[in-house]
Design an enzyme around this catalytic site. Structure first.
Site, PDB file in Angstrom:
ATOM      1  N   HIS A  49       0.836  -1.201   0.000  1.00  0.00           N
ATOM      2  CA  HIS A  49       0.000   0.000   0.000  1.00  0.00           C
ATOM      3  C   HIS A  49       0.871   1.252   0.000  1.00  0.00           C
ATOM      4  O   HIS A  49       2.087   1.184   0.227  1.00  0.00           O
ATOM      5  CB  HIS A  49      -0.945  -0.001   1.214  1.00  0.00           C
ATOM      6  CG  HIS A  49      -0.254   0.099   2.542  1.00  0.00           C
ATOM      7  ND1 HIS A  49      -0.048  -0.986   3.371  1.00  0.00           N
ATOM      8  CD2 HIS A  49       0.284   1.160   3.193  1.00  0.00           C
ATOM      9  CE1 HIS A  49       0.586  -0.596   4.460  1.00  0.00           C
ATOM     10  NE2 HIS A  49       0.812   0.697   4.377  1.00  0.00           N
TER      11      HIS A  49
HETATM   12  P1  TYD Z   1      -2.281  -3.980   7.392  1.00  0.00           P
HETATM   13  O1  TYD Z   1      -2.340  -2.557   6.941  1.00  0.00           O
HETATM   14  O2  TYD Z   1      -2.962  -4.988   6.511  1.00  0.00           O
HETATM   15  O3  TYD Z   1      -0.766  -4.426   7.621  1.00  0.00           O
HETATM   16  P2  TYD Z   1       0.417  -4.481   6.545  1.00  0.00           P
HETATM   17  O4  TYD Z   1       0.312  -3.238   5.724  1.00  0.00           O
HETATM   18  O5  TYD Z   1       1.676  -4.540   7.362  1.00  0.00           O
HETATM   19  O6  TYD Z   1       0.238  -5.708   5.714  1.00  0.00           O
HETATM   20  O7  TYD Z   1      -2.859  -4.038   8.854  1.00  0.00           O
HETATM   21  C1  TYD Z   1      -3.191  -5.252   9.474  1.00  0.00           C
HETATM   22  C2  TYD Z   1      -4.397  -5.023  10.359  1.00  0.00           C
HETATM   23  O8  TYD Z   1      -4.061  -4.144  11.440  1.00  0.00           O
HETATM   24  C3  TYD Z   1      -5.557  -4.397   9.619  1.00  0.00           C
HETATM   25  O9  TYD Z   1      -6.734  -5.038  10.059  1.00  0.00           O
HETATM   26  C4  TYD Z   1      -5.568  -2.973  10.075  1.00  0.00           C
HETATM   27  C5  TYD Z   1      -4.965  -3.037  11.462  1.00  0.00           C
HETATM   28  N1  TYD Z   1      -4.207  -1.843  11.859  1.00  0.00           N
HETATM   29  C6  TYD Z   1      -4.686  -1.050  12.869  1.00  0.00           C
HETATM   30  O10 TYD Z   1      -5.748  -1.302  13.459  1.00  0.00           O
HETATM   31  N2  TYD Z   1      -3.949   0.036  13.258  1.00  0.00           N
HETATM   32  C7  TYD Z   1      -2.777   0.356  12.669  1.00  0.00           C
HETATM   33  O11 TYD Z   1      -2.137   1.349  13.053  1.00  0.00           O
HETATM   34  C8  TYD Z   1      -2.308  -0.467  11.575  1.00  0.00           C
HETATM   35  C9  TYD Z   1      -1.017  -0.137  10.865  1.00  0.00           C
HETATM   36  C10 TYD Z   1      -3.052  -1.557  11.210  1.00  0.00           C
END
Ligand code: TYD
Length: 133
Positions: A49
């Site tokens: 992302h």
């Molecule tokens: P995600 O953005 O998919 O992680 P990555 O980009 O590392 O693959 O986030 C994983 C999960 O955590 C998703 O359900 C959103 C949640 N999340 C939060 O609640 N707060 C945060 O600050 C972050 C970064 C993620």
């Protein structure tokens, strides 16, 4: 691509290691959120992302990982293997994190709260936004 790193002092002694991060001192923004990534699957990539309005610093406090950064024109892989070297990621940079060591722990500092609407999770949409800038 212009990649910016944050130099972090690591205080090592026989008891272990310590780093300290202070908003607007050694971290160049107000910290509103800290999150950690750990127990990662060494076989899987994550991230995929970009953000519209978010500055972050990634610090690999233990182990190592690689980060792919893509500004829509160039792609660069960065290896993070020391807490002394933080990676600054500004907005509109696509990132993927991969090649995690089994002991990898990443701490991320961010200048804004979690907001799903700030995410660009589709790579083609990311490119469209970048090219229309
Ligand atoms: P995600 O953005 O998919 O992680 P990555 O980009 O590392 O693959 O986030 C994983 C999960 O955590 C998703 O359900 C959103 C949640 N999340 C939060 O609640 N707060 C945060 O600050 C972050 C970064 C993620």
């Amino acid at each position: 691509m212009n990649i910016n790193f944050l130099e972090v002092d690591v205080f090592n002694n026989e008891a272990g290691s310590l780093i300290s991060l202070e908003a607007k001192k050694n971290v160049p923004f107000e910290i509103k959120r800290v999150y950690c990534i750990f127990k990662t699957n060494t076989e899987l990539r994550r991230g995929f992302h970009a953000h519209k309005n978010l500055n972050q610093v990634l610090i690999c406090v233990n182990g190592s990982c690689k980060v792919l950064l893509d500004d829509g024109y160039e792609r660069t892989n960065i290896e993070l293997s020391s807490p002394s070297k933080g990676l600054i990621i500004k907005d509109f940079i696509w990132r993927e994190i991969f090649d995690f060591s089994s002991d990898c722990v990443i701490m991320v500092l961010a200048d804004n709260f979690y907001d799903e609407s700030d995410y660009i999770r589709d790579y083609d949409e990311f490119l469209k936004i970048i090219k229309n800038y």
